[in-house]
Design a protein around this motif. Structure first.
Motif, PDB file in Angstrom:
ATOM      1  N   SER A  11       0.814  -1.226   0.000  1.00  0.00           N
ATOM      2  CA  SER A  11       0.000   0.000   0.000  1.00  0.00           C
ATOM      3  C   SER A  11       0.842   1.269   0.000  1.00  0.00           C
ATOM      4  CB  SER A  11      -0.934  -0.002   1.216  1.00  0.00           C
ATOM      5  OG  SER A  11      -0.213  -0.280   2.399  1.00  0.00           O
ATOM      6  N   ARG A  12       2.078   1.170   0.538  1.00  0.00           N
ATOM      7  CA  ARG A  12       2.890   2.381   0.694  1.00  0.00           C
ATOM      8  C   ARG A  12       4.353   2.069   0.428  1.00  0.00           C
ATOM      9  NH1 ARG A  12       3.367   3.982   5.684  1.00  0.00           N
ATOM     10  NH2 ARG A  12       2.509   2.161   6.739  1.00  0.00           N
ATOM     11  N   ILE A  14       8.125   1.256  -0.420  1.00  0.00           N
ATOM     12  CA  ILE A  14       8.825   0.376  -1.371  1.00  0.00           C
ATOM     13  C   ILE A  14       7.840  -0.610  -2.017  1.00  0.00           C
ATOM     14  CG2 ILE A  14      10.516  -1.506  -1.483  1.00  0.00           C
ATOM     15  CD1 ILE A  14      12.112   0.088   0.739  1.00  0.00           C
ATOM     16  N   LYS A  35      -3.494  -1.722   7.093  1.00  0.00           N
ATOM     17  CA  LYS A  35      -4.366  -0.658   7.614  1.00  0.00           C
ATOM     18  C   LYS A  35      -4.687   0.406   6.576  1.00  0.00           C
ATOM     19  CE  LYS A  35      -2.786  -1.164  12.382  1.00  0.00           C
ATOM     20  NZ  LYS A  35      -1.832  -0.684  13.386  1.00  0.00           N
ATOM     21  N   SER A  36      -3.858   0.544   5.548  1.00  0.00           N
ATOM     22  CA  SER A  36      -3.999   1.674   4.620  1.00  0.00           C
ATOM     23  C   SER A  36      -4.802   1.280   3.377  1.00  0.00           C
ATOM     24  CB  SER A  36      -2.620   2.191   4.206  1.00  0.00           C
ATOM     25  OG  SER A  36      -1.869   2.542   5.332  1.00  0.00           O
ATOM     26  N   ASP A  60      -3.341  -9.108   7.795  1.00  0.00           N
ATOM     27  CA  ASP A  60      -2.171  -8.937   8.659  1.00  0.00           C
ATOM     28  C   ASP A  60      -1.312 -10.175   8.444  1.00  0.00           C
ATOM     29  OD1 ASP A  60      -0.317  -8.985  10.663  1.00  0.00           O
ATOM     30  OD2 ASP A  60      -1.755  -8.776  12.313  1.00  0.00           O
ATOM     31  N   ASN A  86       7.684  -8.060   1.525  1.00  0.00           N
ATOM     32  CA  ASN A  86       8.141  -6.676   1.714  1.00  0.00           C
ATOM     33  C   ASN A  86       7.782  -6.107   3.085  1.00  0.00           C
ATOM     34  OD1 ASN A  86       8.780  -3.790   0.808  1.00  0.00           O
ATOM     35  ND2 ASN A  86       6.580  -3.650   1.234  1.00  0.00           N
ATOM     36  N   TYR A 156      14.970  -4.741  15.243  1.00  0.00           N
ATOM     37  CA  TYR A 156      14.664  -4.706  13.810  1.00  0.00           C
ATOM     38  C   TYR A 156      15.818  -5.315  13.012  1.00  0.00           C
ATOM     39  CZ  TYR A 156      14.238  -2.408   9.197  1.00  0.00           C
ATOM     40  OH  TYR A 156      14.177  -2.139   7.852  1.00  0.00           O
ATOM     41  N   ILE A 189      16.102   4.883   2.525  1.00  0.00           N
ATOM     42  CA  ILE A 189      15.150   5.162   1.445  1.00  0.00           C
ATOM     43  C   ILE A 189      14.076   6.096   2.005  1.00  0.00           C
ATOM     44  CG2 ILE A 189      13.611   4.121  -0.279  1.00  0.00           C
ATOM     45  CD1 ILE A 189      16.569   3.103  -0.428  1.00  0.00           C
ATOM     46  N   THR A 191      10.869   6.941   2.926  1.00  0.00           N
ATOM     47  CA  THR A 191       9.509   6.415   3.113  1.00  0.00           C
ATOM     48  C   THR A 191       9.059   6.800   4.523  1.00  0.00           C
ATOM     49  OG1 THR A 191      10.074   4.313   4.190  1.00  0.00           O
ATOM     50  CG2 THR A 191      10.109   4.309   1.778  1.00  0.00           C
TER      51      THR A 191
HETATM   52  P1  NAP Z   1       6.564   1.746   4.998  1.00  0.00           P
HETATM   53  O1  NAP Z   1       6.560   2.912   4.080  1.00  0.00           O
HETATM   54  O2  NAP Z   1       6.415   1.963   6.459  1.00  0.00           O
HETATM   55  O3  NAP Z   1       5.457   0.692   4.493  1.00  0.00           O
HETATM   56  C1  NAP Z   1       5.257  -0.478   5.211  1.00  0.00           C
HETATM   57  C2  NAP Z   1       4.213  -1.309   4.506  1.00  0.00           C
HETATM   58  O4  NAP Z   1       4.064  -2.542   5.234  1.00  0.00           O
HETATM   59  C3  NAP Z   1       2.866  -0.654   4.457  1.00  0.00           C
HETATM   60  O5  NAP Z   1       2.311  -0.901   3.179  1.00  0.00           O
HETATM   61  C4  NAP Z   1       2.065  -1.398   5.541  1.00  0.00           C
HETATM   62  O6  NAP Z   1       0.704  -1.541   5.240  1.00  0.00           O
HETATM   63  C5  NAP Z   1       2.693  -2.752   5.465  1.00  0.00           C
HETATM   64  N1  NAP Z   1       2.522  -3.584   6.668  1.00  0.00           N
HETATM   65  C6  NAP Z   1       3.104  -3.414   7.894  1.00  0.00           C
HETATM   66  N2  NAP Z   1       2.747  -4.410   8.705  1.00  0.00           N
HETATM   67  C7  NAP Z   1       1.926  -5.227   7.985  1.00  0.00           C
HETATM   68  C8  NAP Z   1       1.240  -6.423   8.269  1.00  0.00           C
HETATM   69  N3  NAP Z   1       1.329  -7.035   9.470  1.00  0.00           N
HETATM   70  N4  NAP Z   1       0.493  -7.007   7.297  1.00  0.00           N
HETATM   71  C9  NAP Z   1       0.408  -6.446   6.073  1.00  0.00           C
HETATM   72  N5  NAP Z   1       1.024  -5.288   5.744  1.00  0.00           N
HETATM   73  C10 NAP Z   1       1.767  -4.688   6.702  1.00  0.00           C
HETATM   74  O7  NAP Z   1       7.917   0.900   4.841  1.00  0.00           O
HETATM   75  P2  NAP Z   1       9.028   0.864   3.693  1.00  0.00           P
HETATM   76  O8  NAP Z   1      10.112   1.807   4.065  1.00  0.00           O
HETATM   77  O9  NAP Z   1       8.416   0.920   2.347  1.00  0.00           O
HETATM   78  O10 NAP Z   1       9.602  -0.597   3.994  1.00  0.00           O
HETATM   79  C11 NAP Z   1       9.321  -1.724   3.178  1.00  0.00           C
HETATM   80  C12 NAP Z   1      10.354  -2.779   3.519  1.00  0.00           C
HETATM   81  O11 NAP Z   1      11.665  -2.262   3.252  1.00  0.00           O
HETATM   82  C13 NAP Z   1      10.354  -3.184   4.994  1.00  0.00           C
HETATM   83  O12 NAP Z   1      10.592  -4.569   5.113  1.00  0.00           O
HETATM   84  C14 NAP Z   1      11.542  -2.412   5.569  1.00  0.00           C
HETATM   85  O13 NAP Z   1      12.090  -3.049   6.698  1.00  0.00           O
HETATM   86  C15 NAP Z   1      12.488  -2.440   4.375  1.00  0.00           C
HETATM   87  N6  NAP Z   1      13.527  -1.400   4.445  1.00  0.00           N
HETATM   88  C16 NAP Z   1      13.215  -0.094   4.308  1.00  0.00           C
HETATM   89  C17 NAP Z   1      14.221   0.855   4.387  1.00  0.00           C
HETATM   90  C18 NAP Z   1      13.980   2.333   4.230  1.00  0.00           C
HETATM   91  O14 NAP Z   1      14.932   3.103   4.367  1.00  0.00           O
HETATM   92  N7  NAP Z   1      12.758   2.764   3.943  1.00  0.00           N
HETATM   93  C19 NAP Z   1      15.541   0.449   4.622  1.00  0.00           C
HETATM   94  C20 NAP Z   1      15.814  -0.902   4.761  1.00  0.00           C
HETATM   95  C21 NAP Z   1      14.800  -1.832   4.669  1.00  0.00           C
HETATM   96  P3  NAP Z   1      -0.498  -0.611   5.836  1.00  0.00           P
HETATM   97  O15 NAP Z   1      -0.023   0.810   5.728  1.00  0.00           O
HETATM   98  O16 NAP Z   1      -1.618  -0.959   4.930  1.00  0.00           O
HETATM   99  O17 NAP Z   1      -0.727  -1.057   7.243  1.00  0.00           O
END
Ligand code: NAP
Length: 247
Positions: A11-12, A14, A35-36, A60, A86, A156, A189, A191
């Motif tokens: 939904s959001r 990456i 949730k989104s 979930d 993801n 984490y 990244i 986000t």
């Molecule tokens: P984000 O913007 O916070 O998005 C997280 C996503 O995960 C949202 O779509 C959320 O959905 C979903 N989510 C969380 N818990 C969930 C659950 N129990 N069931 C289903 N959906 C769930 O995060 P992001 O930065 O894009 O991160 C994506 C991945 O990249 C993660 O694994 C993160 O650890 C990894 N990562 C990110 C970074 C960075 O710098 N951004 C760096 C290293 C690794 P809802 O909003 O619908 O609840």
């Protein structure tokens, strides 16, 4: 369409960028959200308006019953050929001795249990052992698996280390059954995840310490994910791409 992809947490951030790029690459895109709902439906609309095929599924993914229902719903749309694990969460930055057991449980359930549960269901559908046509899985880890994220979120980082070990093990387990399993390790990244860690401006604060002196874009992660899923990566399994500006 003969290529169906499921992206958890699409939904959001990456996940959403990966969904949009997957549609451009010809996949039927199943977007899981938690949730989104509005954000997920926006991505679905965007894909469908551009002539692609997409649907959103609430679940979930840290719950086994919800994961099973999610995969059954995806089955009704098409035969799964790609999975992106993801979903990942982090919580407020703190030292290890301050972390409550309930927090640790949440982090491990969302970040690594979810990955096991979804991969299990994908293997049952993709593996030639069960009559499947093969497929590819990408796990979204983090360079925190290498750094340990001291003073911020060791919990984490630990969950991401587990994800990397899981990737290595499961890749070898299913390599002869037509399934490739790889990982990407992003960092810094732009986000919303950094806001959930209590520091929305984290990427800009530390960007001078990154060799490339900038944060990364969600599209830069999505490109690596789609490459690992593609036939261009046909001899890659159990391997990782770091997307972290040289850090
Ligand atoms: P984000 O913007 O916070 O998005 C997280 C996503 O995960 C949202 O779509 C959320 O959905 C979903 N989510 C969380 N818990 C969930 C659950 N129990 N069931 C289903 N959906 C769930 O995060 P992001 O930065 O894009 O991160 C994506 C991945 O990249 C993660 O694994 C993160 O650890 C990894 N990562 C990110 C970074 C960075 O710098 N951004 C760096 C290293 C690794 P809802 O909003 O619908 O609840």
């Amino acid at each position: 369409m003969d290529k169906t992809i499921l992206i958890t947490g699409g939904s959001r951030g990456i996940g959403a960028a990966t969904a949009l790029l997957a549609a451009q690459k010809g996949y039927q895109v199943c977007i899981n959200y938690w949730k989104s709902k509005d954000a997920a439906l926006k991505i679905v609309d965007c894909i469908n308006q551009q002539g692609g095929k997409s649907a959103a599924f609430q679940a979930d993914v840290s719950s086994e019953t919800q994961v099973i229902a999610l995969f059954e719903a995806v089955d009704r749309l098409g035969s799964l050929s790609a999975l992106v694990n993801n979903v990942g969460i982090l919580e407020k930055q703190m030292r290890v001795e301050e972390m409550a057991a309930e927090r640790l449980q949440r982090i491990f359930n969302h970040n690594i249990l979810s990955c096991f549960l979804c991969t299990k269901e994908a293997i049952k559908r993709m593996s030639t052992r069960y009559g499947g046509m093969g497929g590819a899985i990408v796990n979204v880890s983090s360079i925190a698996a290498r750094t340990g994220a001291p003073g911020e979120y060791v919990d984490y980082a630990t969950s991401k280390g587990a994800m990397d070990t899981f990737t290595l093990g499961v890749a070898k387990e299913v390599a002869a059954e037509g399934i490739r399993v790889n990982g990407v390790r992003p960092a810094f990244i732009y986000t919303d995840i950094h806001a959930s860690g209590g520091e929305p401006g984290r990427v800009d604060r530390i960007k001078d310490t990154i060799p490339m002196k900038r944060g990364g874009k969600v599209e830069e992660v999505a490109q690596a994910i789609l490459w690992l899923l593609s036939e261009e990566a046909s001899y890659c399994t159990g391997t990782f791409i770091d997307i972290s500006g040289g850090k």
